[in-house]
Scaffold this motif. Structure first.
Motif, PDB file in Angstrom:
ATOM      1  N   SER A  93       0.669  -1.228  -0.137  1.00 35.34           N
ATOM      2  CA  SER A  93       0.046   0.125  -0.129  1.00 35.34           C
ATOM      3  C   SER A  93       0.546   1.241  -0.019  1.00 35.34           C
ATOM      4  O   SER A  93       0.539   2.505  -0.180  1.00 35.34           O
ATOM      5  N   ASP A  94       2.314   1.416   0.685  1.00 36.99           N
ATOM      6  CA  ASP A  94       3.047   2.879   0.599  1.00 36.99           C
ATOM      7  C   ASP A  94       4.320   2.148   0.594  1.00 36.99           C
ATOM      8  O   ASP A  94       4.747   1.205   0.979  1.00 36.99           O
ATOM      9  N   ALA A  95       5.551   3.282   0.426  1.00 36.39           N
ATOM     10  CA  ALA A  95       6.750   2.749   0.698  1.00 36.39           C
ATOM     11  C   ALA A  95       7.105   2.437   1.950  1.00 36.39           C
ATOM     12  O   ALA A  95       7.846   1.260   1.814  1.00 36.39           O
ATOM     13  N   GLY A  96       6.923   2.521   3.170  1.00 39.12           N
ATOM     14  CA  GLY A  96       7.079   1.567   4.383  1.00 39.12           C
ATOM     15  C   GLY A  96       7.574   0.166   3.935  1.00 39.12           C
ATOM     16  O   GLY A  96       7.177  -1.177   4.560  1.00 39.12           O
ATOM     17  N   ALA A  97       5.281   0.344   3.753  1.00 38.57           N
ATOM     18  CA  ALA A  97       4.661  -1.230   3.809  1.00 38.57           C
ATOM     19  C   ALA A  97       5.319  -1.702   2.381  1.00 38.57           C
ATOM     20  O   ALA A  97       5.880  -3.952   2.531  1.00 38.57           O
ATOM     21  N   CYS A  98       6.461  -1.707   1.673  1.00 38.93           N
ATOM     22  CA  CYS A  98       6.594  -2.013   0.255  1.00 38.93           C
ATOM     23  C   CYS A  98       8.365  -2.441   0.990  1.00 38.93           C
ATOM     24  O   CYS A  98       8.796  -3.268   0.372  1.00 38.93           O
ATOM     25  N   ALA A  99       9.060  -1.832   1.600  1.00 33.73           N
ATOM     26  CA  ALA A  99      10.112  -1.782   1.966  1.00 33.73           C
ATOM     27  C   ALA A  99      10.280  -2.551   2.880  1.00 33.73           C
ATOM     28  O   ALA A  99      11.111  -4.229   2.924  1.00 33.73           O
ATOM     29  N   SER A 100       9.287  -3.148   3.721  1.00 35.96           N
ATOM     30  CA  SER A 100       8.689  -4.115   4.721  1.00 35.96           C
ATOM     31  C   SER A 100       8.819  -5.504   4.177  1.00 35.96           C
ATOM     32  O   SER A 100       9.414  -6.191   4.768  1.00 35.96           O
ATOM     33  N   ARG A 101       7.861  -5.094   3.378  1.00 38.06           N
ATOM     34  CA  ARG A 101       7.835  -6.645   2.199  1.00 38.06           C
ATOM     35  C   ARG A 101       9.311  -7.195   1.726  1.00 38.06           C
ATOM     36  O   ARG A 101       9.569  -8.214   1.637  1.00 38.06           O
ATOM     37  N   LEU A 102       9.391  -5.595   0.899  1.00 32.72           N
ATOM     38  CA  LEU A 102      11.044  -6.324   0.173  1.00 32.72           C
ATOM     39  C   LEU A 102      11.871  -6.717   0.925  1.00 32.72           C
ATOM     40  O   LEU A 102      12.529  -7.654   1.098  1.00 32.72           O
ATOM     41  N   SER A 103      11.856  -6.100   1.873  1.00 34.96           N
ATOM     42  CA  SER A 103      13.121  -6.925   3.419  1.00 34.96           C
ATOM     43  C   SER A 103      12.400  -8.234   3.940  1.00 34.96           C
ATOM     44  O   SER A 103      14.024  -9.172   4.441  1.00 34.96           O
ATOM     45  N   ARG A 104      11.619  -8.927   3.447  1.00 35.05           N
ATOM     46  CA  ARG A 104      11.466 -10.026   3.873  1.00 35.05           C
ATOM     47  C   ARG A 104      12.812 -11.576   3.008  1.00 35.05           C
ATOM     48  O   ARG A 104      13.286 -12.054   3.378  1.00 35.05           O
ATOM     49  N   THR A 105      13.509 -10.714   1.666  1.00 35.91           N
ATOM     50  CA  THR A 105      14.253 -11.764   0.734  1.00 35.91           C
ATOM     51  C   THR A 105      15.265 -10.250   0.678  1.00 35.91           C
ATOM     52  O   THR A 105      16.624 -11.193   0.340  1.00 35.91           O
ATOM     53  N   CYS A 106      15.873  -9.096   1.324  1.00 34.62           N
ATOM     54  CA  CYS A 106      16.472  -8.464   1.231  1.00 34.62           C
ATOM     55  C   CYS A 106      17.410  -8.325   1.997  1.00 34.62           C
ATOM     56  O   CYS A 106      16.200  -7.919   3.193  1.00 34.62           O
ATOM     57  N   PRO A 107      19.044  -8.092   2.666  1.00 34.33           N
ATOM     58  CA  PRO A 107      18.948  -7.473   3.968  1.00 34.33           C
ATOM     59  C   PRO A 107      18.583  -6.439   4.427  1.00 34.33           C
ATOM     60  O   PRO A 107      18.440  -6.183   5.405  1.00 34.33           O
ATOM     61  N   LEU A 108      18.808  -5.596   3.146  1.00 30.80           N
ATOM     62  CA  LEU A 108      18.852  -4.056   3.706  1.00 30.80           C
ATOM     63  C   LEU A 108      18.179  -3.286   2.448  1.00 30.80           C
ATOM     64  O   LEU A 108      18.694  -3.581   1.205  1.00 30.80           O
ATOM     65  N   VAL A 109      16.897  -3.329   2.955  1.00 30.74           N
ATOM     66  CA  VAL A 109      15.845  -2.251   1.217  1.00 30.74           C
ATOM     67  C   VAL A 109      15.895  -0.913   1.987  1.00 30.74           C
ATOM     68  O   VAL A 109      15.446  -0.411   3.415  1.00 30.74           O
ATOM     69  N   VAL A 110      16.229  -0.436   0.950  1.00 33.19           N
ATOM     70  CA  VAL A 110      15.586   1.682   1.099  1.00 33.19           C
ATOM     71  C   VAL A 110      14.348   1.499  -0.346  1.00 33.19           C
ATOM     72  O   VAL A 110      14.902   1.513  -0.820  1.00 33.19           O
ATOM     73  N   VAL A 111      13.826   2.422   0.656  1.00 27.83           N
ATOM     74  CA  VAL A 111      12.211   3.084  -0.739  1.00 27.83           C
ATOM     75  C   VAL A 111      12.034   4.507  -0.719  1.00 27.83           C
ATOM     76  O   VAL A 111      12.465   4.803   0.491  1.00 27.83           O
ATOM     77  N   THR A 112      12.641   5.356  -1.473  1.00 25.81           N
ATOM     78  CA  THR A 112      12.306   6.875  -1.406  1.00 25.81           C
ATOM     79  C   THR A 112      11.322   6.864  -1.902  1.00 25.81           C
ATOM     80  O   THR A 112      10.307   6.356  -2.541  1.00 25.81           O
ATOM     81  N   ASP A 113      10.636   8.256  -1.356  1.00 29.82           N
ATOM     82  CA  ASP A 113       9.378   8.737  -1.005  1.00 29.82           C
ATOM     83  C   ASP A 113       9.253   9.980  -1.549  1.00 29.82           C
ATOM     84  O   ASP A 113       7.841  10.119  -1.133  1.00 29.82           O
ATOM     85  N   GLY A 114      10.318  10.502  -2.752  1.00 33.56           N
ATOM     86  CA  GLY A 114       9.809  11.819  -2.710  1.00 33.56           C
ATOM     87  C   GLY A 114      10.680  12.672  -2.006  1.00 33.56           C
ATOM     88  O   GLY A 114      10.756  12.370  -0.004  1.00 33.56           O
ATOM     89  N   ARG A 115       9.205  13.457  -0.920  1.00 30.84           N
ATOM     90  CA  ARG A 115       9.069  14.635  -0.048  1.00 30.84           C
ATOM     91  C   ARG A 115       9.144  14.141   0.798  1.00 30.84           C
ATOM     92  O   ARG A 115       9.280  14.519   1.965  1.00 30.84           O
ATOM     93  N   ARG A 116       8.173  12.921   0.957  1.00 33.34           N
ATOM     94  CA  ARG A 116       7.783  12.581   2.076  1.00 33.34           C
ATOM     95  C   ARG A 116       8.723  11.232   2.404  1.00 33.34           C
ATOM     96  O   ARG A 116       9.231  10.653   3.973  1.00 33.34           O
TER      97      ARG A 116
END
Length: 169
Positions: free
Chosen positions: A34-57
């Motif tokens: 649903s959002d950048a934080g949730a995306c980062a969390s889900r991607l971290s299940r298979t990758c040790p360090l995940v960074v998702v940028t979200d523009g001004r946010r």
């Protein structure tokens, strides 16, 4: 985004990736969260360090199962060009990690570097800006280390005092 068509191929690569940088649209195309934080969390299940940028946010960093939101860096000049800001952010984060900063401090460096790039045309830092950022980041890191040392010394003194008090009884 670049990941829509080869989505399955990208997902198959993730277990072999140590650090993943993605913007919110790319991350969403991969995991449909649903959002950048949730995306980062889900991607971290298979990758040790995940960074998702979200523009001004800002950005969302997940490392070792712990998620952090990092605010964008205030830009003191008008935003001129967004081209290269994501790459500048990634470069700043990697610089921070290579100089032994924790992931949150490194993400702040990335945000600061991206903020400089946003206020100019093109993604390449001037030599003066690069030198200033390196100096600023090094100074901040030294201050952070001094504060950690002070805190550790205070904690050790308190433990010693408690130990001494229990021995005297």
């Amino acid at each position: 985004t670049v990941v829509r068509r080869p989505r399955r191929a990208f997902l198959a690569l993730l277990p072999h990736v140590d650090v993943l940088f993605a913007n919110q649209a790319e991350a969403h195309a991969l995991v449909h969260a649903s959002d950048a934080g949730a995306c980062a969390s889900r991607l971290s299940r298979t990758c040790p360090l995940v960074v998702v940028t979200d523009g001004r946010r800002g950005s969302h960093v997940v490392s070792r199962g712990r998620g952090h939101h990092v605010s964008s860096h205030p830009v003191d000049r008008p935003i001129v060009d967004t081209c290269g800001a994501g790459d500048a952010y990634a470069a700043g984060v990697l610089y921070g990690l290579c100089t032994d900063m924790d992931v949150v401090a490194a993400a702040h460096v990335g945000a600061e570097v991206a903020g400089v790039v946003l206020a100019q045309t093109g993604g390449r830092l001037s030599r003066a800006d690069a030198d200033r950022l390196a100096h600023t980041c090094t100074s901040k890191r030294r201050k952070e280390l001094r504060e950690q040392e002070r805190s550790a010394s205070s904690e050790a003194a308190a433990r010693l005092s408690r130990t001494h008090a229990s021995c005297v009884r």
